[in-house]
Design an enzyme around this catalytic site. Structure first.
Site, PDB file in Angstrom:
ATOM      1  N   GLY A 197      -4.007  19.217  68.485  1.00  0.00           N
ATOM      2  CA  GLY A 197      -3.675  17.843  68.839  1.00  0.00           C
ATOM      3  C   GLY A 197      -2.789  17.762  70.060  1.00  0.00           C
ATOM      4  O   GLY A 197      -2.587  18.739  70.786  1.00  0.00           O
ATOM      5  N   ASN A 210      -5.487  17.063  63.062  1.00  0.00           N
ATOM      6  CA  ASN A 210      -6.310  16.187  63.884  1.00  0.00           C
ATOM      7  C   ASN A 210      -7.781  16.534  63.717  1.00  0.00           C
ATOM      8  O   ASN A 210      -8.170  17.695  63.861  1.00  0.00           O
ATOM      9  CB  ASN A 210      -5.894  16.317  65.349  1.00  0.00           C
ATOM     10  CG  ASN A 210      -4.433  15.973  65.554  1.00  0.00           C
ATOM     11  OD1 ASN A 210      -4.051  14.815  65.514  1.00  0.00           O
ATOM     12  ND2 ASN A 210      -3.605  17.000  65.733  1.00  0.00           N
ATOM     13  N   GLU A 256      -6.162  11.321  62.100  1.00  0.00           N
ATOM     14  CA  GLU A 256      -4.959  12.157  62.072  1.00  0.00           C
ATOM     15  C   GLU A 256      -4.392  12.103  60.662  1.00  0.00           C
ATOM     16  O   GLU A 256      -4.171  11.022  60.113  1.00  0.00           O
ATOM     17  CB  GLU A 256      -3.942  11.680  63.108  1.00  0.00           C
ATOM     18  CG  GLU A 256      -4.473  11.751  64.536  1.00  0.00           C
ATOM     19  CD  GLU A 256      -3.408  11.435  65.572  1.00  0.00           C
ATOM     20  OE1 GLU A 256      -2.210  11.377  65.207  1.00  0.00           O
ATOM     21  OE2 GLU A 256      -3.771  11.244  66.746  1.00  0.00           O
ATOM     22  N   ILE A 259      -0.125  15.724  56.070  1.00  0.00           N
ATOM     23  CA  ILE A 259      -0.226  16.282  54.726  1.00  0.00           C
ATOM     24  C   ILE A 259       1.181  16.516  54.196  1.00  0.00           C
ATOM     25  O   ILE A 259       1.940  17.310  54.770  1.00  0.00           O
ATOM     26  CB  ILE A 259      -1.026  17.601  54.738  1.00  0.00           C
ATOM     27  CG1 ILE A 259      -2.384  17.382  55.431  1.00  0.00           C
ATOM     28  CG2 ILE A 259      -1.232  18.118  53.320  1.00  0.00           C
ATOM     29  CD1 ILE A 259      -3.162  18.656  55.669  1.00  0.00           C
ATOM     30  N   TYR A 267      -5.417  25.240  62.142  1.00  0.00           N
ATOM     31  CA  TYR A 267      -6.349  24.988  63.239  1.00  0.00           C
ATOM     32  C   TYR A 267      -7.651  25.761  63.007  1.00  0.00           C
ATOM     33  O   TYR A 267      -7.636  26.939  62.671  1.00  0.00           O
ATOM     34  CB  TYR A 267      -5.736  25.408  64.576  1.00  0.00           C
ATOM     35  CG  TYR A 267      -4.541  24.579  64.993  1.00  0.00           C
ATOM     36  CD1 TYR A 267      -4.594  23.179  64.971  1.00  0.00           C
ATOM     37  CD2 TYR A 267      -3.358  25.188  65.409  1.00  0.00           C
ATOM     38  CE1 TYR A 267      -3.496  22.424  65.339  1.00  0.00           C
ATOM     39  CE2 TYR A 267      -2.254  24.441  65.790  1.00  0.00           C
ATOM     40  CZ  TYR A 267      -2.337  23.054  65.751  1.00  0.00           C
ATOM     41  OH  TYR A 267      -1.250  22.299  66.118  1.00  0.00           O
ATOM     42  N   PHE A 285       2.570   0.151  69.124  1.00  0.00           N
ATOM     43  CA  PHE A 285       3.997  -0.107  68.932  1.00  0.00           C
ATOM     44  C   PHE A 285       4.709  -0.226  70.270  1.00  0.00           C
ATOM     45  O   PHE A 285       4.330   0.406  71.263  1.00  0.00           O
ATOM     46  CB  PHE A 285       4.627   1.005  68.091  1.00  0.00           C
ATOM     47  CG  PHE A 285       4.163   1.007  66.659  1.00  0.00           C
ATOM     48  CD1 PHE A 285       4.809   0.252  65.703  1.00  0.00           C
ATOM     49  CD2 PHE A 285       3.048   1.750  66.280  1.00  0.00           C
ATOM     50  CE1 PHE A 285       4.376   0.234  64.388  1.00  0.00           C
ATOM     51  CE2 PHE A 285       2.606   1.747  64.968  1.00  0.00           C
ATOM     52  CZ  PHE A 285       3.275   0.979  64.017  1.00  0.00           C
TER      53      PHE A 285
END
Length: 306
Positions: A197, A210, A256, A259, A267, A285
């Protein structure tokens, strides 16, 4: 788990002789599909032959409408789920351009050869052959000459509407996970390979896995969800987004997944993600600080409520 056969040059069509078959695509293997498959199992028990599912290696719409198709399952997962329904075997037909171009009677001849099942269970809206020209009445006429019983079932309903894959896709597109699961009869989940990511999540204190999903696997509407993530067979609580993050101009990941209580590099690994509750829309935002506060609130909700 049932044996899965690919219907190729080496396939023994004799396996279909006397079988009771449910025939369809079965994307999602939802409650309506399972009813049809259970009916095939019942007639198999009555006539003493094997029960089977006949399906295709791809969703036919992948060949004709791939640009607008949204699938509930990958083809591999769909066939695996069909093999777990309690039938004796699953026969997978290759939906090649040549196969798809056949006239309805040629389609049936290629599918069955001279080995005819005892019973075929289909939906009342079943179509087959080039341009979906074959209908249930055509199937009955073919079957009557060969001693095959045809059962064309009305679609099962829930909340006064038929259960269909299209209806479930529309619910998911609206973020209505709980309603979609009610019709599926099992959790909705998607799988993806974890890619490298941008790194902003780590910098802000919440690492994300990701995932870039193919367009046809993006049945779930954009937004932020409470979810479960399965990594190496272990299930974790997760907060996930579907859709690219508008706050970051270079965002590319389709999903995305943060966890909870997980550490380690994954990966290149495939993980399964099961969204269960819609939390909020994807929004841009005004500051990184407001983004962090909102993400932390989402994570707190997941921790407390899942």
């Amino acid at each position: 788990m049932a044996k899965v056969y690919r219907v190729n040059e080496a396939f023994d069509h004799g396996l279909l002789s006397g079988a009771s078959c449910a025939f369809g695509v079965f994307d999602g293997v939802h409650r309506g599909h399972r009813f049809l498959i259970d009916e095939a199992k019942k007639t198999a028990a009555e006539c003493g032959g094997p029960s089977a599912v006949l399906t295709f290696d791809i969703d036919p719409d992948e060949r004709f409408h791939a640009d607008r198709l949204k699938k509930l399952m990958t083809n591999e997962r769909r066939i695996e789920a069909l093999a777990q329904t309690g039938v004796d075997f699953v026969a997978v037909l290759p939906f090649t351009p040549a196969f798809a171009a056949q006239a309805p009677l040629d389609f049936l001849a290629t599918t069955f050869g001279e080995s005819f099942p005892a019973a075929l269970h289909v939906g009342c809206d079943f179509h087959f052959g080039a341009k979906a020209a074959g209908q249930v009445d055509d199937l009955r006429a073919w079957a009557d000459e060969r001693g095959v019983r045809i059962f064309a079932h009305d679609l099962k309903s829930a909340f006064d509407k038929p259960i269909t894959a299209t209806r479930i896709r529309l619910l998911l597109a609206e973020g209505r996970c709980e309603d979609a699961v009610e019709l599926l009869g099992h959790p909705y989940a998607f799988e993806g390979v974890v890619a490298q990511g941008r790194g902003e999540g780590s910098d802000m204190g919440f690492c994300t896995a990701n995932i870039e999903l193919a367009p046809m696997m993006r049945a779930l509407g954009e937004g932020v969800y409470a979810a479960w993530a399965t990594v190496s067979g272990v299930r974790y609580k997760a907060a996930m987004s579907m859709g690219t993050a508008p706050t970051f101009a270079e965002a590319t990941a389709t999903s995305e997944v943060h966890i909870l209580d997980f550490e380690g590099s994954i990966y290149g690994e495939t993980i399964a993600v099961e969204p269960v509750h819609y939390l909020r829309p994807m929004v841009e935002f005004d500051s990184v600080e407001s983004l962090i506060a909102e993400v932390q609130a989402n994570i707190a909700w997941v921790r407390e409520n899942l």
